[in-house]
Scaffold this motif. Sequence first.
Motif, PDB file in Angstrom:
ATOM      1  N   ASN A 255       5.430 -37.161  32.126  1.00  0.00           N
ATOM      2  CA  ASN A 255       4.140 -37.254  32.802  1.00  0.00           C
ATOM      3  C   ASN A 255       3.038 -37.028  31.770  1.00  0.00           C
ATOM      4  N   ILE A 256       2.215 -38.039  31.578  1.00  0.00           N
ATOM      5  CA  ILE A 256       1.168 -38.029  30.555  1.00  0.00           C
ATOM      6  C   ILE A 256      -0.169 -38.198  31.249  1.00  0.00           C
ATOM      7  N   ILE A 257      -1.185 -37.451  30.828  1.00  0.00           N
ATOM      8  CA  ILE A 257      -2.521 -37.617  31.389  1.00  0.00           C
ATOM      9  C   ILE A 257      -3.518 -37.834  30.254  1.00  0.00           C
ATOM     10  N   THR A 258      -4.433 -38.769  30.468  1.00  0.00           N
ATOM     11  CA  THR A 258      -5.440 -39.090  29.467  1.00  0.00           C
ATOM     12  C   THR A 258      -6.789 -38.489  29.862  1.00  0.00           C
ATOM     13  N   ASP A 259      -7.463 -37.881  28.909  1.00  0.00           N
ATOM     14  CA  ASP A 259      -8.823 -37.348  29.085  1.00  0.00           C
ATOM     15  C   ASP A 259      -9.066 -36.811  30.501  1.00  0.00           C
ATOM     16  N   PRO A 260      -8.355 -35.758  30.900  1.00  0.00           N
ATOM     17  CA  PRO A 260      -8.468 -35.290  32.291  1.00  0.00           C
ATOM     18  C   PRO A 260      -9.827 -34.673  32.601  1.00  0.00           C
ATOM     19  N   VAL A 261     -10.547 -35.293  33.528  1.00  0.00           N
ATOM     20  CA  VAL A 261     -11.847 -34.787  33.979  1.00  0.00           C
ATOM     21  C   VAL A 261     -11.906 -34.923  35.500  1.00  0.00           C
ATOM     22  N   PHE A 262     -11.940 -33.776  36.185  1.00  0.00           N
ATOM     23  CA  PHE A 262     -12.027 -33.749  37.644  1.00  0.00           C
ATOM     24  C   PHE A 262     -13.375 -33.184  38.115  1.00  0.00           C
ATOM     25  N   ALA A 263     -14.312 -33.018  37.197  1.00  0.00           N
ATOM     26  CA  ALA A 263     -15.589 -32.364  37.477  1.00  0.00           C
ATOM     27  C   ALA A 263     -16.371 -33.087  38.568  1.00  0.00           C
ATOM     28  N   ARG A 264     -17.069 -32.313  39.393  1.00  0.00           N
ATOM     29  CA  ARG A 264     -17.883 -32.870  40.471  1.00  0.00           C
ATOM     30  C   ARG A 264     -19.206 -33.416  39.975  1.00  0.00           C
TER      31      ARG A 264
ATOM     32  N   LEU B 206     -26.699 -33.203  35.247  1.00  0.00           N
ATOM     33  CA  LEU B 206     -27.422 -33.090  36.516  1.00  0.00           C
ATOM     34  C   LEU B 206     -26.943 -34.090  37.559  1.00  0.00           C
ATOM     35  N   ASP B 207     -26.103 -35.031  37.153  1.00  0.00           N
ATOM     36  CA  ASP B 207     -25.687 -36.101  38.058  1.00  0.00           C
ATOM     37  C   ASP B 207     -24.372 -35.771  38.752  1.00  0.00           C
ATOM     38  N   VAL B 208     -24.359 -35.941  40.079  1.00  0.00           N
ATOM     39  CA  VAL B 208     -23.153 -35.718  40.874  1.00  0.00           C
ATOM     40  C   VAL B 208     -22.210 -36.912  40.710  1.00  0.00           C
ATOM     41  N   ARG B 209     -20.932 -36.636  40.666  1.00  0.00           N
ATOM     42  CA  ARG B 209     -19.921 -37.692  40.540  1.00  0.00           C
ATOM     43  C   ARG B 209     -20.105 -38.720  41.647  1.00  0.00           C
ATOM     44  N   LEU B 210     -19.982 -40.005  41.308  1.00  0.00           N
ATOM     45  CA  LEU B 210     -20.216 -41.071  42.267  1.00  0.00           C
ATOM     46  C   LEU B 210     -19.126 -41.152  43.330  1.00  0.00           C
ATOM     47  N   GLU B 211     -17.878 -40.879  42.950  1.00  0.00           N
ATOM     48  CA  GLU B 211     -16.759 -40.865  43.880  1.00  0.00           C
ATOM     49  C   GLU B 211     -15.773 -39.786  43.459  1.00  0.00           C
ATOM     50  N   PRO B 212     -15.062 -39.181  44.404  1.00  0.00           N
ATOM     51  CA  PRO B 212     -14.085 -38.149  44.038  1.00  0.00           C
ATOM     52  C   PRO B 212     -12.947 -38.733  43.210  1.00  0.00           C
ATOM     53  N   PRO B 213     -12.296 -37.912  42.399  1.00  0.00           N
ATOM     54  CA  PRO B 213     -11.119 -38.384  41.663  1.00  0.00           C
ATOM     55  C   PRO B 213     -10.050 -38.899  42.627  1.00  0.00           C
ATOM     56  N   GLY B 214      -9.271 -39.843  42.152  1.00  0.00           N
ATOM     57  CA  GLY B 214      -8.221 -40.413  42.990  1.00  0.00           C
ATOM     58  C   GLY B 214      -7.124 -39.437  43.330  1.00  0.00           C
TER      59      GLY B 214
ATOM     60  N   HIS C  89     -13.561 -46.266  32.599  1.00  0.00           N
ATOM     61  CA  HIS C  89     -14.857 -45.768  32.122  1.00  0.00           C
ATOM     62  C   HIS C  89     -16.015 -46.414  32.887  1.00  0.00           C
ATOM     63  N   TYR C  90     -15.872 -46.451  34.195  1.00  0.00           N
ATOM     64  CA  TYR C  90     -16.942 -46.920  35.067  1.00  0.00           C
ATOM     65  C   TYR C  90     -16.691 -46.339  36.449  1.00  0.00           C
ATOM     66  N   GLY C  91     -17.751 -46.242  37.246  1.00  0.00           N
ATOM     67  CA  GLY C  91     -17.602 -45.876  38.640  1.00  0.00           C
ATOM     68  C   GLY C  91     -17.520 -44.402  38.965  1.00  0.00           C
ATOM     69  N   ALA C  92     -17.563 -43.518  37.955  1.00  0.00           N
ATOM     70  CA  ALA C  92     -17.449 -42.079  38.240  1.00  0.00           C
ATOM     71  C   ALA C  92     -18.740 -41.329  37.935  1.00  0.00           C
ATOM     72  N   PHE C  93     -19.316 -41.577  36.755  1.00  0.00           N
ATOM     73  CA  PHE C  93     -20.510 -40.846  36.329  1.00  0.00           C
ATOM     74  C   PHE C  93     -21.582 -41.834  35.893  1.00  0.00           C
ATOM     75  N   ARG C  94     -22.844 -41.487  36.163  1.00  0.00           N
ATOM     76  CA  ARG C  94     -23.953 -42.345  35.733  1.00  0.00           C
ATOM     77  C   ARG C  94     -24.371 -41.917  34.331  1.00  0.00           C
ATOM     78  N   LEU C  95     -23.617 -42.391  33.348  1.00  0.00           N
ATOM     79  CA  LEU C  95     -23.854 -42.020  31.956  1.00  0.00           C
ATOM     80  C   LEU C  95     -24.916 -42.892  31.305  1.00  0.00           C
ATOM     81  N   ALA C  96     -25.144 -44.077  31.864  1.00  0.00           N
ATOM     82  CA  ALA C  96     -26.133 -45.002  31.330  1.00  0.00           C
ATOM     83  C   ALA C  96     -26.830 -45.672  32.509  1.00  0.00           C
ATOM     84  N   ASP C  97     -27.428 -46.832  32.289  1.00  0.00           N
ATOM     85  CA  ASP C  97     -28.252 -47.443  33.336  1.00  0.00           C
ATOM     86  C   ASP C  97     -27.535 -48.532  34.123  1.00  0.00           C
TER      87      ASP C  97
END
Length: 314
Positions: free
Chosen positions: A75-84, A88-96, A270-278
């Motif tokens: 079982n391998i996990i890549t760059d694990p980030v479950f942060a809400r 200042l930006d709230v996660r766009l959708e919860p982790p799967g 690397h899309y759909g979770a955090f508003r890192l850019a515009d």
Amino acid sequence: MKKRRYRNLDPAARPATFGELMRWRRERMRKKKDMRFKIGQAPDKQTARLQRNRCDSTITWIGHSTFLLQIAGLNIITDPVFARRMGLDVRLEPPGLPPAELPAIDVVLLSHSHYDHMDKPSLLQLPGSPAVLVPDGLGPAVRKIMKQSCVYEVPWGAYVTIGPLSYHAVPAQHWTKRSLTDTNTSHWCGWVIRQAAAGEERFGTLYYAGDSGYFPGFRAIGDRFPDIRYALLPIGAYEPEWFMGTQHMTPEEAVQAFEDVRADTFIPMHYGAFRLADDTTEEALDRLLAEWHRRGLPRERLTLLRLGETLCDS
């Protein structure tokens, strides 16, 4: 002692200046974006199967750059980030999948130290006692977090073998920073996972690109690993391109990177979770699909996963 500072293969690919950052922030205030489009959660998550599985090869997208990979019984996990939230930006959708629903993790792959790829609370929530593989220079910081884990620092071009799998650190074009004084004091990388043991070639080679701008190194990765089956490549956080271009790919550049590495299947991330850019989730997907169609690539070679969706390769 003076800290070592890492750099990209292209010396012109450098972190933005403070003036460039302020220019982007001023531009951003004038933009109005519709953020309502969502990737959505998979309707048939295979949580129970993933927890007990030690035979089938699977790829599960948890969100952003976080994947659960099950290969050769590991079982391998890549760059694990479950942060809400990220800043200042709230996660766009919860982790799967939340950490509590993961199987015991054997290996963690970190691509670099940015907070949307290396999150201390998320690392501490992982079940199991995993080995942690990190790029050059990131070992001391991760050892402070993962005190009970074995941490391997892997420079570009080197690899570590754990069980039947080898993990190769390959170049990316990016940068790192977690504080005011540590810019580029650790490296960044992508990871190529290969099956090292005889008789374990069924899944093939997987390439996880981490975070990267477009650069000629993708072609070199394809030359070095001509048997890549799955390429997990970033498509988001590219707007404005004058500011993000050296560190994040546009969807069109991601398709070119896919062709450069000559993989069989492209799985975007690397899309759909955090508003890192515009850019928005919808814009990134629309541009990806338009470029795919423009190049006449077979639709079956592009796999768009929902959050928590599992691709089974058995």
